[in-house]
Design a protein around this motif. Structure first.
Motif, mmCIF file in Angstrom:
data_model
loop_
_atom_site.group_PDB
_atom_site.id
_atom_site.type_symbol
_atom_site.label_atom_id
_atom_site.label_comp_id
_atom_site.label_asym_id
_atom_site.label_seq_id
_atom_site.Cartn_x
_atom_site.Cartn_y
_atom_site.Cartn_z
ATOM 1 N N ARG A 196 0.841 -1.195 0.000
ATOM 2 C CA ARG A 196 0.000 0.000 0.000
ATOM 3 C C ARG A 196 0.872 1.240 0.000
ATOM 4 O O ARG A 196 1.568 1.530 0.973
ATOM 5 C CB ARG A 196 -0.915 0.025 1.220
ATOM 6 C CG ARG A 196 -2.131 -0.879 1.151
ATOM 7 C CD ARG A 196 -1.822 -2.325 1.440
ATOM 8 N NE ARG A 196 -3.041 -3.113 1.752
ATOM 9 C CZ ARG A 196 -3.070 -4.421 1.843
ATOM 10 N NH1 ARG A 196 -1.964 -5.132 1.657
ATOM 11 N NH2 ARG A 196 -4.196 -5.039 2.128
ATOM 12 N N GLY A 197 0.878 1.991 -1.115
ATOM 13 C CA GLY A 197 1.623 3.236 -1.197
ATOM 14 C C GLY A 197 0.722 4.430 -0.952
ATOM 15 O O GLY A 197 -0.497 4.303 -0.794
ATOM 16 N N GLU A 255 -0.571 4.914 -4.862
ATOM 17 C CA GLU A 255 -0.873 3.758 -5.699
ATOM 18 C C GLU A 255 -0.571 2.467 -4.959
ATOM 19 O O GLU A 255 0.307 2.414 -4.100
ATOM 20 C CB GLU A 255 -0.042 3.826 -6.991
ATOM 21 C CG GLU A 255 -0.412 2.765 -8.004
ATOM 22 C CD GLU A 255 0.365 2.917 -9.294
ATOM 23 O OE1 GLU A 255 -0.172 3.513 -10.238
ATOM 24 O OE2 GLU A 255 1.506 2.419 -9.352
ATOM 25 N N VAL A 256 -1.315 1.443 -5.308
ATOM 26 C CA VAL A 256 -1.108 0.114 -4.736
ATOM 27 C C VAL A 256 -0.313 -0.719 -5.733
ATOM 28 O O VAL A 256 -0.606 -0.704 -6.932
ATOM 29 C CB VAL A 256 -2.469 -0.565 -4.446
ATOM 30 C CG1 VAL A 256 -2.260 -1.998 -3.957
ATOM 31 C CG2 VAL A 256 -3.250 0.238 -3.413
ATOM 32 N N SER A 257 0.707 -1.414 -5.268
ATOM 33 C CA SER A 257 1.484 -2.298 -6.137
ATOM 34 C C SER A 257 1.311 -3.738 -5.679
ATOM 35 O O SER A 257 1.027 -4.006 -4.504
ATOM 36 C CB SER A 257 2.963 -1.916 -6.126
ATOM 37 O OG SER A 257 3.500 -2.025 -4.821
ATOM 38 N N VAL A 258 1.460 -4.677 -6.608
ATOM 39 C CA VAL A 258 1.296 -6.091 -6.316
ATOM 40 C C VAL A 258 2.661 -6.681 -5.966
ATOM 41 O O VAL A 258 3.654 -6.428 -6.660
ATOM 42 C CB VAL A 258 0.697 -6.842 -7.520
ATOM 43 C CG1 VAL A 258 0.338 -8.272 -7.140
ATOM 44 C CG2 VAL A 258 -0.536 -6.114 -8.044
ATOM 45 N N THR A 259 2.737 -7.455 -4.899
ATOM 46 C CA THR A 259 3.985 -8.102 -4.526
ATOM 47 C C THR A 259 4.318 -9.204 -5.544
ATOM 48 O O THR A 259 3.430 -9.671 -6.267
ATOM 49 C CB THR A 259 3.887 -8.725 -3.126
ATOM 50 O OG1 THR A 259 2.899 -9.766 -3.144
ATOM 51 C CG2 THR A 259 3.506 -7.673 -2.087
ATOM 52 N N PRO A 260 5.586 -9.630 -5.620
ATOM 53 C CA PRO A 260 5.937 -10.694 -6.566
ATOM 54 C C PRO A 260 5.099 -11.959 -6.408
ATOM 55 O O PRO A 260 4.612 -12.521 -7.388
ATOM 56 C CB PRO A 260 7.416 -10.955 -6.250
ATOM 57 C CG PRO A 260 7.918 -9.645 -5.739
ATOM 58 C CD PRO A 260 6.778 -9.062 -4.953
ATOM 59 N N LEU A 261 4.902 -12.413 -5.161
ATOM 60 C CA LEU A 261 4.042 -13.582 -4.947
ATOM 61 C C LEU A 261 2.594 -13.248 -5.260
ATOM 62 O O LEU A 261 1.837 -14.080 -5.758
ATOM 63 C CB LEU A 261 4.161 -14.071 -3.499
ATOM 64 C CG LEU A 261 5.108 -15.249 -3.244
ATOM 65 C CD1 LEU A 261 5.134 -15.596 -1.759
ATOM 66 C CD2 LEU A 261 4.698 -16.461 -4.059
ATOM 67 N N GLY A 262 2.224 -12.008 -4.987
ATOM 68 C CA GLY A 262 0.866 -11.572 -5.291
ATOM 69 C C GLY A 262 0.557 -11.624 -6.767
ATOM 70 O O GLY A 262 -0.553 -11.972 -7.171
ATOM 71 N N GLU A 263 1.554 -11.304 -7.602
ATOM 72 C CA GLU A 263 1.360 -11.371 -9.055
ATOM 73 C C GLU A 263 0.953 -12.775 -9.482
ATOM 74 O O GLU A 263 0.023 -12.960 -10.268
ATOM 75 C CB GLU A 263 2.663 -10.977 -9.777
ATOM 76 C CG GLU A 263 3.009 -9.501 -9.692
ATOM 77 C CD GLU A 263 2.301 -8.672 -10.742
ATOM 78 O OE1 GLU A 263 1.452 -9.232 -11.467
ATOM 79 O OE2 GLU A 263 2.588 -7.473 -10.833
#
Length: 307
Positions: free
Chosen positions: A50-51, A54-62
């Motif tokens: 959580r930024g 913007e929200v970014s997806v973690t590598p495992l989340g991808e």
């Protein structure tokens, strides 16, 4: 773990924002946030960073989001299988199309689609190739009409037609009376290009690579000017600002008072237009019907690539 929770994480990954994802899912943001937190606790890992903006997806989340999308598609396929037993073509088809094809193919394509499959309305999305590929990947689109080449994304692809390029010049230009023009002759001209992001810009720069950046010669500095659409660039040509290269199907059917369209000398540069869809998409009859509607279009000057 529920299908609803999977829809939520796919929406957040797509929107990169919890508020917009909640709106897309027709729920409140607290409802969506609580459901995602519950799923993260169940999986014992963080899906999103959580930024501030913007929200970014973690590598495992991808990897989990991709699997979630696949699960949602398989779940939707169950309903599609049931529908196909009644009418394989029933229901809207979500079609994407790039900016340099849409205005010239869609009027006739939509007419034929209405005539042939009125029970399958087309939900249309016009965009850049990279965005359409992303929307195909996330399931926002069922299929898309684009021009090759584009990155290998594991999509199923069916070629539709090969389309030649032509040169557009002001009617009073020295080249306007020519029967054919070579790519080398364009090096001396002021070239009008589409802006960055349009794949057709890249196609033109393959034909005339010297316009990829400002260049100079004995006559001084030559520059390439950019436009936001092919129609805007044609108006710039008409006003005498320079010349451009356009796809054949974008040529007006009637002669224009201020622009002349001249074919290229051999070998004529072309682009291949294709229909792409996810391999997991199960409405095969809908894809076939859409291809037939494209083939029913006049496609003047283009070469059909039927199966």
């Amino acid at each position: 773990m529920t299908l609803t929770e999977l829809r939520y994480i796919v929406a957040v990954a797509r929107e990169r924002h919890f508020g917009r994802a909640a709106e897309a899912c027709f729920v409140s943001q607290p409802t969506l946030s609580v459901a995602i937190k519950k799923l993260e606790e169940e999986l014992d890992l963080k899906l999103f960073e959580r930024g501030a903006s913007e929200v970014s997806v973690t590598p495992l989340g991808e990897a989990i989001v991709r699997q979630a999308q696949s699960v949602l598609e398989q779940a939707a396929a169950i309903k599609e299988i049931a529908k196909r037993g009644k009418d394989p073509l029933n229901g809207a088809l979500r079609l994407g199309i790039i900016y340099t094809i849409g205005p010239y193919l869609l009027p006739e394509l939509v007419k034929h689609a209405i005539e042939k499959t009125p029970q399958m309305p087309l939900m249309l999305q016009e965009n850049f190739t990279v965005k359409l590929l992303d929307m195909l990947r996330t399931g926002e689109l069922d299929c898309a009409i684009m021009a090759e080449p584009f990155p290998d994304t594991g999509l199923a692809i069916a070629p539709l037609y090969d389309e030649p390029f032509v040169v557009a010049v002001p009617i009073r230009h020295a080249l306007a009376q020519r029967q054919r023009i070579s790519a080398d002759e364009l090096k001396k001209e002021t070239m009008l290009l589409l802006g960055t992001g349009h794949c057709f810009r890249d196609h033109v720069l393959e034909v005339c690579p010297e316009f990829a950046r400002f260049s100079s010669d004995a006559e001084g500095i030559r520059k390439s000017f950019e436009g936001s659409s092919l129609e805007t660039i044609k108006h710039m040509v008409a006003s005498g600002m320079g010349v451009t290269v356009v796809p054949q199907l974008s040529m007006p059917r009637d002669p224009q008072p201020h622009v002349a369209y001249i074919p290229f000398e051999e070998p004529v540069p072309t682009r291949r237009v294709v229909l792409a869809w996810r391999r997991s998409f199960t409405r095969y009859e809908a894809i076939a019907a859409l291809r037939n509607a494209v083939y029913a279009c006049e496609l003047k000057g283009a070469q059909r690539l039927t199966p």
